[in-house]
Write a protein that holds these residues in place. Structure first.
Motif, short mmCIF file in Angstrom:
data_model
loop_
_atom_site.label_atom_id
_atom_site.label_comp_id
_atom_site.label_asym_id
_atom_site.label_seq_id
_atom_site.Cartn_x
_atom_site.Cartn_y
_atom_site.Cartn_z
N LEU A 189 -6.42 5.99 -3.31
CA LEU A 189 -7.18 6.99 -4.05
C LEU A 189 -6.87 8.41 -3.57
CD1 LEU A 189 -10.72 5.32 -4.34
CD2 LEU A 189 -9.18 5.89 -6.23
N ILE A 190 -6.83 8.59 -2.25
CA ILE A 190 -6.56 9.92 -1.71
C ILE A 190 -5.19 10.43 -2.16
CG2 ILE A 190 -6.00 11.11 0.46
CD1 ILE A 190 -8.35 9.55 1.73
N CYS A 191 -4.19 9.58 -2.10
CA CYS A 191 -2.84 10.02 -2.50
C CYS A 191 -2.76 10.28 -4.00
CB CYS A 191 -1.81 8.99 -2.06
SG CYS A 191 -1.54 8.96 -0.28
N TRP A 192 -3.46 9.50 -4.79
CA TRP A 192 -3.47 9.76 -6.23
C TRP A 192 -4.25 11.03 -6.56
CZ3 TRP A 192 -4.26 4.48 -9.23
CH2 TRP A 192 -3.18 3.63 -8.93
N LEU A 193 -5.34 11.27 -5.84
CA LEU A 193 -6.16 12.45 -6.12
C LEU A 193 -5.48 13.75 -5.71
CD1 LEU A 193 -9.72 11.16 -5.15
CD2 LEU A 193 -8.92 11.80 -7.44
N MET A 241 0.83 -1.21 0.00
CA MET A 241 0.00 0.00 0.00
C MET A 241 0.86 1.26 0.00
SD MET A 241 -2.85 1.30 2.77
CE MET A 241 -1.60 1.86 3.95
N ASN A 242 1.93 1.26 0.78
CA ASN A 242 2.82 2.42 0.81
C ASN A 242 3.43 2.68 -0.56
OD1 ASN A 242 2.37 2.90 3.51
ND2 ASN A 242 4.23 1.88 4.21
N ALA A 243 3.80 1.60 -1.26
CA ALA A 243 4.36 1.76 -2.61
C ALA A 243 3.33 2.38 -3.54
CB ALA A 243 4.82 0.41 -3.14
N ALA A 244 2.08 1.92 -3.43
CA ALA A 244 1.02 2.47 -4.29
C ALA A 244 0.70 3.91 -3.91
CB ALA A 244 -0.23 1.60 -4.19
N LYS A 245 0.74 4.23 -2.60
CA LYS A 245 0.43 5.58 -2.12
C LYS A 245 1.51 6.59 -2.50
CE LYS A 245 -0.54 6.22 2.18
NZ LYS A 245 -0.44 6.05 3.67
N PHE A 246 2.76 6.19 -2.32
CA PHE A 246 3.86 7.15 -2.41
C PHE A 246 4.72 6.96 -3.65
CE2 PHE A 246 3.36 6.73 2.37
CZ PHE A 246 2.66 7.91 2.51
N TRP A 247 5.23 5.74 -3.85
CA TRP A 247 6.20 5.52 -4.92
C TRP A 247 5.60 5.77 -6.30
CZ3 TRP A 247 6.87 1.79 -8.88
CH2 TRP A 247 8.13 1.81 -9.48
N LEU A 248 4.41 5.25 -6.54
CA LEU A 248 3.80 5.42 -7.87
C LEU A 248 3.56 6.89 -8.22
CD1 LEU A 248 1.29 2.43 -8.15
CD2 LEU A 248 3.42 2.77 -9.42
#
Length: 359
Positions: free
Chosen positions: A305-309, A86-93
């Protein structure tokens, strides 16, 4: 949970909706809206319901049929892995692949783009509720091997709560990150084991009491009310004497803070049972029960979703009405994405079964 307790499910389901609006506020609302408005204050108060989720987790663990230590340890390892994915999806991407993370979010860490490997590693190792749950399950596996009695587990919960301020920031020389998972006083780990596992242990003890009393729900919630009231009084008195030391940092609470929160949330569970649990079965109840059943997946989806938005709406940029609209949008998107995930999962399973039959 194999032996359903509707009030616990409702509380856990409500925590899903609360976490979405709280996280949306944290990441998108202006500092003034968060810190200087009645709206921000109310949302932050709702965010204090974390202890309710953890108590519910403990009760669920006590009632689960999957008590074998290796199953608990396996589930704990899975949650830890999921937390880092989840951290990778939230931050790294959004930082390294999409290049959409607002610079203001990076600046909040005291950094500037581009991030170096150590800074990215810091983000990827962020300790959140999934890391707490994972470590806790591994520790429960050890307790099950030792066959700890209920009163010993209750004593452990009290000991961890009382000792938290004395071990805060402790470091194992060879394993500093593991130390932070247990005793952190920094924001790489938001929910260290000390003191937050006390809430899970409290729930576990309540679950055992429920079983020992032949699954008497009325007795369970009476205990919640009395124990919650006692902890609330003790915690409030402690906070009156030393609020800053005990509750000044919500994520790194000490004994007074965690006692107050557990007490408050136990009282809320008892009140929920009295007011609603057996009196409603409408769409809101069904939505809460659905959220409770899928809490882990929904937690991961809403954070990603929040981090991508943030790439669309920015970081700490929205006033009241845009924040309200975005809370609704994130909630709808979270459940929509989860529905699509379940549908694709069912389709994949169906294709695999069909392939097996024709092979």
């Amino acid at each position: 949970m194999n032996q359903r307790l509707k009030t616990i499910d409702l509380a856990r389901g409500a925590s899903v909706f609360i976490m979405i609006i709280v996280h949306t506020l944290w990441m998108f609302a202006t500092p003034d809206l968060q810190g200087s408005s009645l709206f921000g204050t109310v949302i932050h108060i709702l965010g204090k319901g974390t202890a309710s989720f953890l108590v519910a987790m403990g009760i669920s663990m006590a009632l689960s049929r999957r008590q074998a230590p290796w199953l608990l340890a396996k589930r704990g390892a899975q949650l830890l892995l999921l937390g880092y994915v989840m951290n990778a999806a939230k931050f790294w991407l959004p930082i390294e692949v999409f290049n959409t993370m607002p610079e203001s979010f990076i600046n909040a860490y005291g950094w500037q783009s581009p991030l170096n490997s150590e800074q990215l590693k810091f983000m990827l190792l962020t300790g959140d509720i999934l890391q707490l749950a994972g470590v806790s399950l591994v520790l429960f596996a050890v307790l099950n091997i030792a066959r700890w009695k209920t009163h010993w587990i209750a004593t452990l919960a009290v000991a961890i709560a009382l000792s938290s301020e004395f071990v805060r920031g402790s470091q194992f020389t060879l394993l500093p990150y593991v130390s932070d998972l247990f005793f952190a006083n920094n924001y790489q780990v938001y929910f260290p084991v000390f003191p937050w596992i006390s809430a899970i242990l409290t729930g576990y003890v309540l679950g055992r009491i429920y079983q020992q009393k032949q699954k008497d729900e009325q007795y369970l919630y009476k205990v919640c009310a009395w124990l919650g009231g006692a902890l609330l009084i003790v915690g409030a008195a402690w906070l009156a004497v030393d609020f800053k030391g005990q509750f000044g940092n919500f994520f790194h609470l000490n004994g007074g803070g965690i006692s107050y929160l557990i007490g408050l949330n136990l009282c809320a569970l008892a009140l929920l049972q009295y007011l609603f649990a057996n009196k409603s079965s409408g769409p809101i109840t069904r939505a809460l029960l659905y959220a409770s059943k899928h809490v882990t997946a929904l937690y991961v989806i809403q954070w990603v979703l929040i981090c991508w938005l943030m790439g669309v709406f920015g970081y700490h940029t929205l006033t009241l009405w845009p924040t309200l609209y975005l809370m609704v949008l994130v909630s709808l998107l979270t459940f929509a994405v989860h529905k699509l995930y379940l549908q694709s999962k069912r389709t994949t399973i169906g294709v695999m079964q069909k392939t097996k039959r024709t092979a």
